[in-house]
Motif scaffolding. Structure first.
Motif, PDB file in Angstrom:
ATOM      1  N   ILE A 346      33.626  82.605  33.262  1.00 29.26           N
ATOM      2  CA  ILE A 346      34.739  81.685  33.000  1.00 29.26           C
ATOM      3  C   ILE A 346      35.165  81.025  34.304  1.00 29.26           C
ATOM      4  CG2 ILE A 346      37.158  81.538  32.280  1.00 29.26           C
ATOM      5  CD1 ILE A 346      36.616  83.845  30.352  1.00 29.26           C
ATOM      6  N   THR A 347      35.160  79.703  34.309  1.00 25.65           N
ATOM      7  CA  THR A 347      35.583  78.956  35.505  1.00 25.65           C
ATOM      8  C   THR A 347      36.858  78.163  35.268  1.00 25.65           C
ATOM      9  OG1 THR A 347      34.178  77.080  34.867  1.00 25.65           O
ATOM     10  CG2 THR A 347      33.207  78.745  36.322  1.00 25.65           C
ATOM     11  N   THR A 348      37.255  77.990  34.008  1.00 25.37           N
ATOM     12  CA  THR A 348      38.462  77.223  33.684  1.00 25.37           C
ATOM     13  C   THR A 348      39.406  78.085  32.865  1.00 25.37           C
ATOM     14  OG1 THR A 348      37.166  75.179  33.596  1.00 25.37           O
ATOM     15  CG2 THR A 348      39.368  75.129  32.616  1.00 25.37           C
ATOM     16  N   ASP A 349      40.630  78.280  33.349  1.00 22.71           N
ATOM     17  CA  ASP A 349      41.603  79.120  32.650  1.00 22.71           C
ATOM     18  C   ASP A 349      42.165  78.410  31.423  1.00 22.71           C
ATOM     19  OD1 ASP A 349      41.410  81.239  34.453  1.00 22.71           O
ATOM     20  OD2 ASP A 349      42.895  80.346  35.803  1.00 22.71           O
ATOM     21  N   ALA A 350      42.688  79.187  30.494  1.00 15.37           N
ATOM     22  CA  ALA A 350      43.353  78.640  29.310  1.00 15.37           C
ATOM     23  C   ALA A 350      44.813  78.356  29.628  1.00 15.37           C
ATOM     24  CB  ALA A 350      43.258  79.626  28.152  1.00 15.37           C
ATOM     25  N   ASP A 351      45.366  77.339  28.971  1.00 16.15           N
ATOM     26  CA  ASP A 351      46.778  76.992  29.119  1.00 16.15           C
ATOM     27  C   ASP A 351      47.438  77.096  27.747  1.00 16.15           C
ATOM     28  OD1 ASP A 351      49.280  76.024  29.600  1.00 16.15           O
ATOM     29  OD2 ASP A 351      48.644  74.021  30.261  1.00 16.15           O
ATOM     30  N   PRO A 352      48.188  78.190  27.482  1.00 16.46           N
ATOM     31  CA  PRO A 352      48.770  78.367  26.148  1.00 16.46           C
ATOM     32  C   PRO A 352      49.815  77.324  25.792  1.00 16.46           C
ATOM     33  CG  PRO A 352      49.635  79.993  27.681  1.00 16.46           C
ATOM     34  CD  PRO A 352      48.527  79.283  28.392  1.00 16.46           C
ATOM     35  N   SER A 353      50.357  76.634  26.814  1.00 13.97           N
ATOM     36  CA  SER A 353      51.384  75.623  26.541  1.00 13.97           C
ATOM     37  C   SER A 353      50.799  74.227  26.335  1.00 13.97           C
ATOM     38  CB  SER A 353      52.393  75.572  27.696  1.00 13.97           C
ATOM     39  OG  SER A 353      51.747  75.201  28.916  1.00 13.97           O
ATOM     40  N   ALA A 354      49.463  74.085  26.463  1.00  9.68           N
ATOM     41  CA  ALA A 354      48.828  72.781  26.281  1.00  9.68           C
ATOM     42  C   ALA A 354      48.978  72.317  24.836  1.00  9.68           C
ATOM     43  CB  ALA A 354      47.353  72.855  26.663  1.00  9.68           C
ATOM     44  N   PHE A 355      49.035  71.022  24.648  1.00  4.95           N
ATOM     45  CA  PHE A 355      49.173  70.453  23.308  1.00  4.95           C
ATOM     46  C   PHE A 355      47.979  70.869  22.446  1.00  4.95           C
ATOM     47  CE2 PHE A 355      48.348  66.890  20.330  1.00  4.95           C
ATOM     48  CZ  PHE A 355      49.504  67.003  19.561  1.00  4.95           C
ATOM     49  N   ASN A 356      48.255  71.377  21.265  1.00  2.76           N
ATOM     50  CA  ASN A 356      47.216  71.790  20.315  1.00  2.76           C
ATOM     51  C   ASN A 356      46.257  72.811  20.923  1.00  2.76           C
ATOM     52  OD1 ASN A 356      48.188  70.277  18.234  1.00  2.76           O
ATOM     53  ND2 ASN A 356      46.689  68.638  18.410  1.00  2.76           N
TER      54      ASN A 356
END
Length: 412
Positions: A346-356
């Protein structure tokens, strides 16, 4: 956001009475506890049913965050850890000691030894609402369920006159606590003729987890394939012990390969080919019912270098006679350790506040049609789907649903 003022220990808000709004209609509820707000909210879909102040774990005894469910209920219970301290209306979330329970001391700050304290009156009322298996989410920031639409989400499959697909004796991935209890069964796609299927309204909800297929999972598949080929690799638990090493050596000898007992990617492919298996997909969906695993299947994950994030969704069968239902979901904050991200690529983290955020993750998942149909036959009101980059931890086992522990801050 629910304000602390509205959730003082002396005020409990019911938008519907327990008898008419909760127990009466049997709606699949869920509980969300916010540690930042020191609050508890009961939801029916995206509608608030009840709220209360709580007191979670103090420093050194922090209440874990994540996805849980009620494993056990006891009206009268005493702690077997803290000097038989009374824990009335106890509702257990983990077998390692975390629970909801009533208390006469629920200050406006964390004060417990890890449990979630509830005002005594509310604890009694909540005890009447809930049932074993009801989901409880513990978060830091306050989150609320929202309706989620996606073609990836499962819907009920009408199956008049059909029985659920039979189970074979193919060994599957047991949890640590199940390893000594024999093989787990896997669903077959052929549906036989027989007695009518269980009516949709009488089905027990299923629990699903979609996660990445890790190295240990691949080793489980290798062990299973070796066992099928007649090489005794032992229990398919993902640990390469003496039995598995001996089976690998025997396979290498039989196939006239270099005999070193080591499981390389090339040898893994050779074992799968010999067993007539394709290499496993990079994702997997695990399905439980009644706190027991019933089957698993492959899932394809697009863009595997991007974190999936951690999401929880619950199904509400609002359609008449098993028609199309609604899914309500929340995206949870969960920071993976650097070592885990490196191991998973994994090189890109998740953003739980991102739209959809939830829809974007669902759009990256592909499940085979026959698996979707199998799940559709099992889907019932209150069924749930968790999505996580890492598999459930040691708390998931016999007598639990999928338990997913989250981390609020990044770790190296």
């Amino acid at each position: 956001m629910v304000s602390r003022f509205a959730l003082t220990a002396s005020v409990v808000v019911f938008l519907f009475s327990p008898a008419a709004g909760v127990a009466g209609n049997g709606a699949p509820l869920q509980i969300i506890v916010s540690k930042n707000q020191q609050s508890l909210v009961v939801y029916d879909g995206d509608a608030v049913i009840a709220t209360s102040a709580v007191s979670t774990g103090k420093a050194g005894h922090s209440t874990p965050t994540g996805i849980f469910s009620i494993l056990e209920k006891r009206r009268h219970h005493k702690s077997n850890i803290y000097s038989n301290a009374p824990m009335p209306f106890m509702q257990r979330l983990t077998w390692s000691g975390i629970a909801l329970h009533g208390s006469n001391h629920v200050p406006a700050y964390p004060a417990s030894h890890g449990c979630v304290r509830l005002p005594s009156k509310f604890a009694a009322d909540l005890f009447k609402m809930t049932s074993r298996g009801m989901h409880v989410l513990v978060t830091d920031r306050q989150v609320s369920p929202v309706e989620v639409s996606s073609t990836m989400l499962f819907q009920p499959e009408p199956a008049p006159g059909e029985t659920p697909a039979p189970l074979s004796d193919v060994p599957l991935r047991p949890t640590i606590s199940q390893a000594a209890n024999g093989p787990v069964e896997v669903a077959m796609t052929e549906a036989p003729t027989g007695k009518p299927a269980v009516a949709a309204e009488d089905r027990e909800p299923i629990r699903m987890l979609i996660t990445r297929r890790g190295e240990r999972d691949i080793r489980r598949n290798v062990q299973s394939a070796l066992n099928e080929l007649g090489y005794i690799a032992g229990i398919a638990d993902g640990h390469v012990g003496p039995d598995t090493t001996a089976a690998i050596r025997a396979f290498q000898t039989g196939e006239k390969l270099t005999v070193d007992g080591k499981l390389s990617p090339e040898l893994t492919q050779a074992i799968f080919k010999k067993a007539g298996r394709d290499a496993p997909a990079n994702g997997v969906i695990l399905v439980r019912q009644g706190f027991k695993p019933i089957f698993e299947a492959d899932v394809s994950i697009d863009g595997p270098e991007q974190a999936l994030g951690t999401h929880f969704l619950q199904f509400h069968d609002v359609g008449a006679n098993g028609g199309e239902g609604k899914w309500y979901g929340v995206a949870l904050e969960n920071h993976l350790p650097t070592a885990a991200k490196n191991r998973l690529g994994i090189t890109t983290d998740a953003d739980p506040s991102a739209f959809n955020a939830i829809q974007r993750t669902l759009g990256r998942l592909t499940v085979a049609d026959d698996v979707r149909k199998r799940i559709g036959h099992l889907l019932a009101d209150g069924s749930s789907l968790s999505i996580s980059d890492v598999e459930s931890g040691l708390d998931t086992g016999d007598g639990t649903d999928f338990i997913t522990i989250t981390r609020a801050s990044p770790r190296g």
